[in-house]
Design an enzyme around this catalytic site. Structure first.
Site, PDB file in Angstrom:
ATOM      1  N   ASP A 111       0.855  -1.190   0.000  1.00 11.33           N
ATOM      2  CA  ASP A 111       0.000   0.000   0.000  1.00 11.33           C
ATOM      3  C   ASP A 111       0.894   1.244   0.000  1.00 11.33           C
ATOM      4  O   ASP A 111       1.894   1.284   0.713  1.00 11.33           O
ATOM      5  CB  ASP A 111      -0.878  -0.026   1.264  1.00 11.33           C
ATOM      6  CG  ASP A 111      -1.764   1.200   1.367  1.00 11.33           C
ATOM      7  OD1 ASP A 111      -2.029   1.829   0.321  1.00 11.33           O
ATOM      8  OD2 ASP A 111      -2.193   1.523   2.489  1.00 11.33           O
ATOM      9  N   ASP A 120      -4.048  -9.436 -16.057  1.00  9.32           N
ATOM     10  CA  ASP A 120      -4.952 -10.572 -16.012  1.00  9.32           C
ATOM     11  C   ASP A 120      -6.090 -10.264 -16.991  1.00  9.32           C
ATOM     12  O   ASP A 120      -6.651  -9.168 -16.956  1.00  9.32           O
ATOM     13  CB  ASP A 120      -5.496 -10.717 -14.591  1.00  9.32           C
ATOM     14  CG  ASP A 120      -5.679 -12.150 -14.180  1.00  9.32           C
ATOM     15  OD1 ASP A 120      -6.352 -12.877 -14.927  1.00  9.32           O
ATOM     16  OD2 ASP A 120      -5.180 -12.553 -13.118  1.00  9.32           O
ATOM     17  N   GLU A 158      -5.128 -19.935 -18.299  1.00 10.48           N
ATOM     18  CA  GLU A 158      -5.510 -20.631 -17.078  1.00 10.48           C
ATOM     19  C   GLU A 158      -6.415 -21.801 -17.464  1.00 10.48           C
ATOM     20  O   GLU A 158      -7.628 -21.724 -17.405  1.00 10.48           O
ATOM     21  CB  GLU A 158      -6.254 -19.702 -16.101  1.00 10.48           C
ATOM     22  CG  GLU A 158      -6.351 -20.319 -14.721  1.00 10.48           C
ATOM     23  CD  GLU A 158      -7.590 -19.952 -13.919  1.00 10.48           C
ATOM     24  OE1 GLU A 158      -7.630 -20.321 -12.747  1.00 10.48           O
ATOM     25  OE2 GLU A 158      -8.521 -19.327 -14.463  1.00 10.48           O
TER      26      GLU A 158
HETATM   27  C1  NOJ Z   1      -9.694 -17.888 -11.659  1.00 13.57           C
HETATM   28  C2  NOJ Z   1      -9.061 -16.869 -10.759  1.00 13.57           C
HETATM   29  O1  NOJ Z   1      -7.729 -17.236 -10.523  1.00 13.57           O
HETATM   30  C3  NOJ Z   1      -9.901 -16.819  -9.516  1.00 13.57           C
HETATM   31  O2  NOJ Z   1      -9.291 -16.070  -8.484  1.00 13.57           O
HETATM   32  C4  NOJ Z   1     -11.251 -16.258  -9.878  1.00 13.57           C
HETATM   33  O3  NOJ Z   1     -12.092 -16.300  -8.751  1.00 13.57           O
HETATM   34  C5  NOJ Z   1     -11.894 -17.079 -11.018  1.00 13.57           C
HETATM   35  N1  NOJ Z   1     -10.989 -17.395 -12.059  1.00 13.57           N
HETATM   36  C6  NOJ Z   1     -13.036 -16.320 -11.625  1.00 13.57           C
HETATM   37  O4  NOJ Z   1     -12.579 -15.274 -12.428  1.00 13.57           O
HETATM   38 CA    CA Z   2      -3.637   2.048  -1.304  1.00 13.70          CA
END
Ligand code: NOJ
Ligand code: CA
Length: 556
Positions: free
Chosen positions: A21, A98, A256
């Site tokens: 932070d 991401d 993923e």
């Molecule tokens: C995979 C992610 O790593 C996880 O943290 C998330 O809750 C689910 N996908 C949904 O996006």
């Molecule tokens: Ca912050």
């Protein structure tokens, strides 16, 4: 094999809420990441993956995006992001964001418009189906528990959400919606990103060829994986995504998805596959506290070894897997793999050595490099994650008592890896000057970065040695492109393999349990490249490996 820039990546994963932070509001932010870039540079990594920082109502901690084109104010703003890209670049570090495109937030403008008018074009951006009598369209269970369908008020229609109900699934069959996504992906790539970790991407194709399936639990629902995980036809979407975005920018992409059938790997990570790499999830269901393994760590090690080796051998002809032992969806690796009273420098450095020299891309999750651990809670109310509560409820539904359910959650829940980073033994572990959004593990007093940074035998120093060796000019070719050959499989509790090319042969030998083991080694040892103990007990052709000893040897 075509050589690509990302093949020598050593990736560091940041869970931004809990990293650093910078403004005292108790939430980690982009400026905090910038302030720690020198630390990461010193660790030696060259790619950072940051979990979602887009605008989000934070129902799933950022995996529910309400605006793909904006940064959530809790993390900063677009200027901060641009500065992060610039400062990383200066240090030779690429950034992966991401990419969450299986679903949006229910507060995304598309979904809001869809709900306002079920006949609008936006309604078809999502998966909306008619209920049957007064029940959902089918009995699929959400991955986070409960029905995967949410009823739309005043109608008998339902929308699909494979995750929380705040994360409606996008309808990838809709071309206009796909085009919108590609535009957004390119917007970010234009800014100079290295690429993306691509979230939940296995689920973008759904197979609706059935109504209900036999239920697999007391809730009457079913985990219908084969209908929404890498379902047939997904390759068409993935190829289009790659052609229209990633390929244009020569991006690094980490899918993923667990590709279970090795003959499909070619479509995912082959030279013309849709991703640069995908994760190897072969170990994620193992936990040393599970009844099956509690008194049997050797059996667990042997089983994980066999699965790991199978994955390595199956993938080698196609491309690169991504290797990891921790992420933000799992408890900490030490707690998962090492009996509690045996957690310490030797076992932790052994875990690191086991996976770091496998063929593929090594990932380090924040805090793993200093040995951060699980932080079990005394009450279910101390957890914050919806998925945790759903799992807790599911245990109660199966007849567990509250105490038993909490015990289960304390073993398996993903929130253990989300506690704030332990930078020092100062107040709030140096994470924030304010009140941390999530309680810091009190063990920060003795497990923290500051106490380890200049110590010769700390875990942090050991990670630096691992990284340095893997990317050293002398050995990087063999570690990246060399063959993978399993060795010493006849020894229980040992995970050992050889990496080999025309010029070099390297043995990575790990004693993964708390007992000594003597192995016979016939080759001539040329050099010890790494050892987590001070010496190697060698007697003619026998090496006596001490408990949790890991060694990396060059042989000829
Ligand atoms: C995979 C992610 O790593 C996880 O943290 C998330 O809750 C689910 N996908 C949904 O996006
Ligand atoms: Ca912050």
């Amino acid at each position: 094999m075509i050589k690509k820039w990302w093949q020598d990546s050593i990736v560091y994963q940041i869970y931004p809420k809990s990293f650093q932070d910078s403004n005292g509001d108790g939430i980690g932010d982009i400026k905090g990441i910038i302030n720690r870039l020198d630390y990461l540079k010193d660790l030696g990594i060259n790619v950072i993956w940051i979990c979602p920082i887009y605008k989000s109502p934070m129902v799933d901690h950022g995996y529910d995006i309400s605006d793909y084109y904006d940064i959530d104010p809790s993390f900063g703003n677009m200027k901060d992001m641009e500065l992060l890209l610039k400062e990383s670049e200066k240090r030779g570090i690429k950034i992966l964001m991401d990419l969450v495109i299986n679903h949006t937030s229910d507060k995304h403008i598309w979904f809001e418009k869809a709900m306002e008018d079920l006949d609008s074009k936006y309604a078809d951006y999502y998966i909306i189906k008619q209920g049957k009598a007064d029940t959902p369209p089918n009995n699929w269970r959400s991955i986070f528990g409960g029905s995967a369908w949410e009823k739309i008020a005043d109608t008998n229609k339902y929308y699909l959400h494979l995750f929380t109900k705040g994360q409606p699934d996008l309808n990838w069959e809709n071309k206009e919606m796909r085009n919108e996504l590609y535009k957004m992906v390119n917007y970010w790539l234009e800014k100079g990103l290295g690429g993306f970790r691509v979230d939940a991407i296995a689920h973008i194709k759904k197979d609706f060829s059935y109504i209900n399936l036999p239920s697999d639990g007391p809730d009457g629902l079913v985990d219908a994986w084969e209908y929404y995980r890498n379902a047939k036809g997904i390759e068409v979407f993935l190829d289009e995504l790659k052609e229209r975005t990633f390929k244009i920018y020569d991006s690094m992409t980490v899918g993923e998805t667990d590709v279970k059938e090795s003959d499909r790997l070619v479509d995912f990570i082959g030279e013309n596959g849709c991703f640069s790499t995908v994760f190897d999830f072969c170990h994620v269901t193992y936990h040393i506290n599970d009844d099956e393994w509690k008194n049997n760590p050797i059996e667990m090690v042997n089983e994980i070894r066999d699965k790991l080796f199978e994955k390595q051998l199956n993938s080698i002809e196609y491309g690169f897997l991504s290797n990891f032992i921790e992420n933000h969806d799992l408890p900490r690796s030490t707690n998962r793999f090492i009996p509690e009273n045996e957690i310490g420098f030797y076992s932790e450095s052994m875990l690191a050595t086991v996976y770091f020299f496998l063929r593929g891309i090594p990932f380090i999750y924040q805090g793993q490099e200093i040995g951060m651990m699980d932080f079990p809670k005394k009450s279910i109310d101390e957890f914050l994650d919806l998925a945790t509560y759903q799992n807790y409820k599911a245990y109660l539904g199966k007849g567990f008592t509250e105490d038993e359910a909490l015990k289960k959650i304390n073993i398996e829940c993903r929130e253990h890896s989300r506690t704030p980073f332990q930078w020092s033994h100062d107040k709030n572990s140096g994470f924030t000057t304010g009140t941390p959004w999530f309680e810091i593990n009190p063990n920060y007093k003795y497990i923290n970065m500051k106490d380890q940074e200049d110590k010769e035998y700390s875990l942090l120093t050991y990670y630096k040695r691992l990284v340095k060796l893997r990317k050293s000019e002398e050995y990087k070719e063999v570690f990246i492109y060399g063959d993978f050959i399993p060795i010493f499989k006849e020894y229980d509790g040992i995970i050992a393999y050889e990496r080999k090319d025309d010029k070099q042969r390297i043995l990575i030998i790990n004693n993964c349990v708390n007992k000594t083991s003597t192995i016979e080694i016939k080759e001539n040892i040329k050099k010890t490249l790494l050892n987590n103990y001070e010496e190697i007990l060698l007697d003619k052709e026998n090496i006596k490996l001490l408990p949790y000893q890991s060694i990396v040897l060059e042989i000829n």
